[in-house]
Motif scaffolding. Structure first.
Motif, PDB file in Angstrom:
ATOM      1  N   MET A  81       2.639   1.948  -3.367  1.00 41.88           N
ATOM      2  CA  MET A  81       1.746   2.616  -4.320  1.00 41.88           C
ATOM      3  C   MET A  81       1.515   4.070  -3.927  1.00 41.88           C
ATOM      4  O   MET A  81       1.514   4.966  -4.779  1.00 41.88           O
ATOM      5  CB  MET A  81       0.423   1.861  -4.405  1.00 41.88           C
ATOM      6  N   ALA A  82       1.337   4.315  -2.624  1.00 40.43           N
ATOM      7  CA  ALA A  82       1.116   5.683  -2.162  1.00 40.43           C
ATOM      8  C   ALA A  82       2.334   6.560  -2.441  1.00 40.43           C
ATOM      9  O   ALA A  82       2.207   7.737  -2.809  1.00 40.43           O
ATOM     10  CB  ALA A  82       0.796   5.684  -0.663  1.00 40.43           C
ATOM     11  N   GLY A  83       3.527   5.989  -2.278  1.00 37.28           N
ATOM     12  CA  GLY A  83       4.734   6.752  -2.539  1.00 37.28           C
ATOM     13  C   GLY A  83       4.886   7.101  -4.009  1.00 37.28           C
ATOM     14  O   GLY A  83       5.282   8.222  -4.355  1.00 37.28           O
ATOM     15  N   ALA A  84       4.559   6.152  -4.892  1.00 34.36           N
ATOM     16  CA  ALA A  84       4.616   6.438  -6.324  1.00 34.36           C
ATOM     17  C   ALA A  84       3.610   7.523  -6.698  1.00 34.36           C
ATOM     18  O   ALA A  84       3.910   8.420  -7.497  1.00 34.36           O
ATOM     19  CB  ALA A  84       4.356   5.167  -7.124  1.00 34.36           C
ATOM     20  N   ASP A  85       2.408   7.457  -6.107  1.00 35.13           N
ATOM     21  CA  ASP A  85       1.401   8.493  -6.359  1.00 35.13           C
ATOM     22  C   ASP A  85       1.896   9.863  -5.884  1.00 35.13           C
ATOM     23  O   ASP A  85       1.666  10.886  -6.542  1.00 35.13           O
ATOM     24  CB  ASP A  85       0.100   8.151  -5.639  1.00 35.13           C
ATOM     25  N   LEU A  86       2.574   9.870  -4.734  1.00 36.03           N
ATOM     26  CA  LEU A  86       3.067  11.132  -4.181  1.00 36.03           C
ATOM     27  C   LEU A  86       4.136  11.749  -5.078  1.00 36.03           C
ATOM     28  O   LEU A  86       4.140  12.964  -5.316  1.00 36.03           O
ATOM     29  CB  LEU A  86       3.620  10.895  -2.775  1.00 36.03           C
ATOM     30  N   LEU A  87       5.055  10.936  -5.596  1.00 34.71           N
ATOM     31  CA  LEU A  87       6.066  11.478  -6.504  1.00 34.71           C
ATOM     32  C   LEU A  87       5.429  12.035  -7.772  1.00 34.71           C
ATOM     33  O   LEU A  87       5.869  13.070  -8.290  1.00 34.71           O
ATOM     34  CB  LEU A  87       7.096  10.397  -6.853  1.00 34.71           C
ATOM     35  N   ASP A  88       4.395  11.361  -8.270  1.00 32.50           N
ATOM     36  CA  ASP A  88       3.666  11.896  -9.431  1.00 32.50           C
ATOM     37  C   ASP A  88       3.102  13.278  -9.111  1.00 32.50           C
ATOM     38  O   ASP A  88       3.226  14.221  -9.903  1.00 32.50           O
ATOM     39  CB  ASP A  88       2.518  10.955  -9.815  1.00 32.50           C
ATOM     40  N   ALA A  89       2.453  13.402  -7.945  1.00 32.64           N
ATOM     41  CA  ALA A  89       1.846  14.677  -7.556  1.00 32.64           C
ATOM     42  C   ALA A  89       2.907  15.763  -7.387  1.00 32.64           C
ATOM     43  O   ALA A  89       2.716  16.908  -7.817  1.00 32.64           O
ATOM     44  CB  ALA A  89       1.047  14.497  -6.262  1.00 32.64           C
ATOM     45  N   LEU A  90       4.027  15.419  -6.779  1.00 36.14           N
ATOM     46  CA  LEU A  90       5.097  16.397  -6.580  1.00 36.14           C
ATOM     47  C   LEU A  90       5.693  16.858  -7.903  1.00 36.14           C
ATOM     48  O   LEU A  90       6.039  18.041  -8.068  1.00 36.14           O
ATOM     49  CB  LEU A  90       6.189  15.782  -5.706  1.00 36.14           C
ATOM     50  N   ASP A 106       0.828  -1.211   0.000  1.00 32.63           N
ATOM     51  CA  ASP A 106       0.000   0.000   0.000  1.00 32.63           C
ATOM     52  C   ASP A 106       0.862   1.261   0.000  1.00 32.63           C
ATOM     53  O   ASP A 106       0.589   2.224  -0.736  1.00 32.63           O
ATOM     54  CB  ASP A 106      -0.928   0.010   1.220  1.00 32.63           C
ATOM     55  N   GLU A 107       1.920   1.257   0.817  1.00 32.36           N
ATOM     56  CA  GLU A 107       2.755   2.446   0.911  1.00 32.36           C
ATOM     57  C   GLU A 107       3.670   2.599  -0.297  1.00 32.36           C
ATOM     58  O   GLU A 107       4.084   3.706  -0.644  1.00 32.36           O
ATOM     59  CB  GLU A 107       3.579   2.423   2.203  1.00 32.36           C
TER      60      GLU A 107
END
Length: 449
Positions: A339-348, A336-337
């Motif tokens: 995937m969340a980390g990859a999503d966060l890098l996309d957002a950043l 889960d984390e």
């Protein structure tokens, strides 16, 4: 009285020959009584032995000789083999005249160490990667001290490999690489320990951009999962070291800048002792240069340093991601984390107002989760050290364009880990670091460093 170099050599011999038990605590008094040196010389010897891998220096525990759990063969073996393969690849290109030094000592543990040292020195010279040889030397020292007669290193195979490289014979190299570090029974991943990097403290998140809160929440969640060490606060040494690291990383301190002892002691409300210990820690990690009476300076990296550093870091990243992909029984929260980390890098990467510092913090935190997935403690330690060195370059490298490229690459890495594809994860993990290294080289050449 012994000279400091002689002191380190003499102490290391006693440790390798088993005169001091693995995991034993060593005080300065041991050196003073054993060798008739001063406390200042003893302190410097401890620092040098820490850099050699013989012991670990901690602001809380003091000096502790390498223990079996510090040098788990299942952690070291993939690193050892991957670095040797890199050295062979470089040696094939260079193809120079080298010769392995003979060792004229009676058979025993010390002779084995000297043979290992001679073989790895030749491999470093032949490959043009002395830093790689130094890392392998550390792993070898740790293994010999921690495991004694049961050390997994086959010095005969390693010496044969060095001799083959010296003669530009590579047909049997793969077999000798495999034989140089014995196969061991795979243990369960030590996830929490792998992610508890030395001196880890809460990173700085800058309150700017629409993603700042997301970064702070992600860092906090991972800290609770992996980095929580109880109610005790970081030591003064760890706080000073972390502050210097962050100032270098974020560009407040630049290559060649002096770092003053007294202002730091005043800033952190401590004596000069913890500041000096912080300098020693950062010196070991290659971030600063301690130049005697001239003082302490942020290390300068030339193009050769950067190319070699990123080549080694790329190999370690490949091992790290491959181990994350093939680790058995990963807890659901890790996936889960990831995937969340990859999503966060996309957002950043899409947040134009977000400072590069927040991207670095988020990327490093995601890397910790991949470490937790694979559970390789040694990868965590080496990654922390090399990450510190490349931190000198981040201010000029992590451009908005680079963030977009990096975020896409990390998405592919995480997808490969979640799919259980170690080959692809390893290849992509290596590639993302190689691309960052190419950008770092362009920056150095552009700025004339």
């Amino acid at each position: 009285m012994a000279e400091e170099d002689d002191l380190v050599f003499a102490a290391l011999r006693r440790m390798i020959e088993g005169a001091v038990a693995p995991g034993a605590r060593l005080a300065e008094r041991w050196f003073v009584d054993m060798f008739g040196v001063t406390h200042t010389q003893a302190r410097e010897a401890l620092h040098q032995l820490d850099k050699l891998g013989a012991l670990t220096l901690s602001s809380r525990r003091g000096a502790t000789l390498a223990r079996p759990q510090d040098a788990d063969p299942t952690d070291i073996r993939p690193i050892w083999q991957a670095l040797l393969i890199l050295a062979i690849d470089r040696a094939k290109i260079r193809r120079g005249d080298t010769a392995i030094a003979s060792v004229d000592f009676e058979p025993g543990a010390w002779r084995d160490y000297l043979r290992l040292r001679a073989a790895l020195s030749l491999i470093g010279d032949a490959s043009g990667l002395p830093r790689l040889a130094a890392i392998l030397q550390r792993l070898g020292v740790m293994s010999m001290i921690a495991h004694g007669r049961t050390s997994p290193i086959d010095v005969d195979a390693l010496s044969d490999l060095a001799a083959a490289i010296a003669q530009d014979r590579f047909d049997d190299a793969d077999r000798l690489v495999a034989a140089s570090f014995l196969e061991t029974t795979r243990r369960s991943p030590a996830r929490r320990e792998a992610a508890q990097l030395p001196g880890a403290v809460t990173p700085v998140v800058i309150d700017k951009g629409r993603t700042a809160r997301k970064v702070r929440h992600y860092v906090s969640r991972i800290a609770q999962r992996l980095l929580a060490t109880g109610p005790s606060a970081p030591s003064a040494t760890d706080q000073v070291a972390a502050a210097i690291l962050q100032r270098i990383q974020f560009g407040a301190l630049k290559p060649g800048d002096p770092i003053r002892e007294l202002p730091l002691a005043a800033e952190f409300g401590t004596s000069r002792g913890p500041v000096r210990e912080a300098f020693r820690l950062l010196d070991r990690h290659g971030l600063i240069s301690m130049e005697g009476r001239r003082g302490v300076f942020v290390r300068r990296l030339d193009a050769t340093d950067v190319a070699d550093l990123f080549a080694i870091r790329a190999v370690l990243s490949g091992v790290q991601m491959a181990e994350a992909a093939q680790a058995p029984d990963r807890p659901a929260w890790i996936d889960d984390e990831l995937m969340a980390g990859a999503d966060l890098l996309d957002a950043l990467s899409q947040d134009q107002d977000s400072p590069f510092e927040n991207y670095i913090v988020a990327r490093r935190t995601l890397a910790l989760v991949t470490l937790a997935a694979g559970g390789n403690i040694m990868i965590g330690r080496l990654a922390a050290e090399l990450e510190g060195e490349v931190a000198i370059l981040w201010a000029g490298v992590v451009t908005p364009e680079r963030r977009l490229t990096s975020a896409r690459a990390w998405r592919e890495i995480i997808d490969a880990i979640l799919a259980g594809d170690p080959g692809k994860a390893g290849r992509l993990g290596r590639q993302v670091v190689e691309e960052a290294g190419a950008e770092a080289l362009r920056t150095i050449r552009r700025d004339g460093q």
